[in-house]
Design an enzyme around this catalytic site. Sequence first.
Site, PDB file in Angstrom:
ATOM      1  N   HIS A  76       0.833  -1.196   0.000  1.00  0.00           N
ATOM      2  CA  HIS A  76       0.000   0.000   0.000  1.00  0.00           C
ATOM      3  C   HIS A  76       0.874   1.255   0.000  1.00  0.00           C
ATOM      4  CE1 HIS A  76      -3.782  -2.240   1.683  1.00  0.00           C
ATOM      5  NE2 HIS A  76      -3.357  -2.723   0.542  1.00  0.00           N
ATOM      6  N   GLU A  78       1.313   3.846   2.000  1.00  0.00           N
ATOM      7  CA  GLU A  78       2.074   4.246   3.179  1.00  0.00           C
ATOM      8  C   GLU A  78       3.313   3.383   3.375  1.00  0.00           C
ATOM      9  OE1 GLU A  78      -1.938   2.751   4.791  1.00  0.00           O
ATOM     10  OE2 GLU A  78      -1.057   3.126   2.820  1.00  0.00           O
ATOM     11  N   TRP A 196     -16.852   5.735 -40.402  1.00  0.00           N
ATOM     12  CA  TRP A 196     -16.659   6.105 -38.986  1.00  0.00           C
ATOM     13  C   TRP A 196     -17.238   7.486 -38.757  1.00  0.00           C
ATOM     14  CZ3 TRP A 196     -15.248   2.414 -35.760  1.00  0.00           C
ATOM     15  CH2 TRP A 196     -14.490   1.346 -36.223  1.00  0.00           C
ATOM     16  N   GLY A 318     -26.384  -0.339 -27.530  1.00  0.00           N
ATOM     17  CA  GLY A 318     -26.991   0.727 -28.288  1.00  0.00           C
ATOM     18  C   GLY A 318     -27.812   1.694 -27.465  1.00  0.00           C
ATOM     19  N   SER A 324     -31.830   2.886 -20.957  1.00  0.00           N
ATOM     20  CA  SER A 324     -32.275   2.178 -19.755  1.00  0.00           C
ATOM     21  C   SER A 324     -31.364   2.477 -18.574  1.00  0.00           C
ATOM     22  CB  SER A 324     -32.303   0.670 -20.011  1.00  0.00           C
ATOM     23  OG  SER A 324     -33.265   0.341 -20.992  1.00  0.00           O
TER      24      SER A 324
END
Length: 385
Positions: A76, A78, A196, A318, A324
């Site tokens: 971590h 520290e 594109w 999509g 939703s």
Amino acid sequence: MVVGLHRGSTTMLSFIRRGPRMSHSDDFDRSMMSLALTLAAQGRGYVEPNPLVGAVVVRNGKIVGQGWHQKYGGPHAEIFAMREAGELARKSTLYITLEPCSHHGKTPPCADAIIAAGVVRVVAAMTDPFPQVAGSGLRRLREAGIEVVEGLMRDESENLNAPWLKLTRTGYPWIHAKWAMTLDGKIAAHTGDSRWISSEASRRIAHELRGRMDAILVGGQTVRSDDPLLTARPAGIRTPTRVILSPSGNLPDKARLLESVAEAPVLVFSSQTGCRVLAKWKNAGAELFPLIPGASIIEQMLAELGGRRMVNVLAEGGGELIGSLFDGGFVNEVHVWVAPKIVGGKSAVSPVGGAGKATIAEAWMPVNPEVTTAGGDVLIQGRLR
């Protein structure tokens, strides 16, 4: 907002190291915590599902150690900072962006290491909401006689770790919604052609975004109409799982996703996992997850992704799937490319379907959106309230 340094950058850090010695003050504490947050941001994409954490060790007003959580399962922040400080960690102040852990996980408790190092003061931006910590790390430090200051730059720390905090508190991942559209708001021509809309420069940025995600999500219609690959090219920091939501199981017999299962995992959510087509997907190596009839399919999916400790999920389409997600209040961040093209057509598809809002006043709005340009396109990115 704290701006992250590029990995290996030393400009800001060297400036602070060379600066004059300073005694503890509110301004000095804030400058050290700001540095810790900058360090923490360098772990983005490398440490998930762990939080982004940075640490700075100061003795007699001078930085003697610094570090950040660099890799999931590794030491971590520290620990890195105190290793660099060595014996100078004794009688020092530790600035840390998140409460030190107090339990045995993939690494020993950091709170114990801080006590053993002889740190006399700890300034923590926020407590850790993870149930196995939740204040116990700071409590252990106080019980050992260490002065603890809590809450400095809490808002900045929570902003940095907002995706991880959402997963920890709700069990759902942070949802990024992404699309490219024309000036008249279309994501494809009325024929379905969409390649594109955005420029090559914009697509490079989109692939970089993919490379930081845990999963990329599309609906079955997108698989049928676009035959997407959904990988980061070139490969990014992470290899996202390609997730398909297809309640009907109506997927094609042949698809680039199906042919590339060995390249990156594919997970299909469907109510028809026993159908012939999905059996072929399963035989090819895709994983199937059965949706329960009558329950919210979106919530079932998000709960399962959250249960797999997926922090960041990129929804690419999509329009009905993204709609939703918006309707349910699940979208947290947007990445939208607007290309200087007009395609027209009343049947051409828009990026967000669903029920939508009844009035403009209710519209979803990014907070302080970032607006940039790439290859002639305008890129708008921001978090929603």
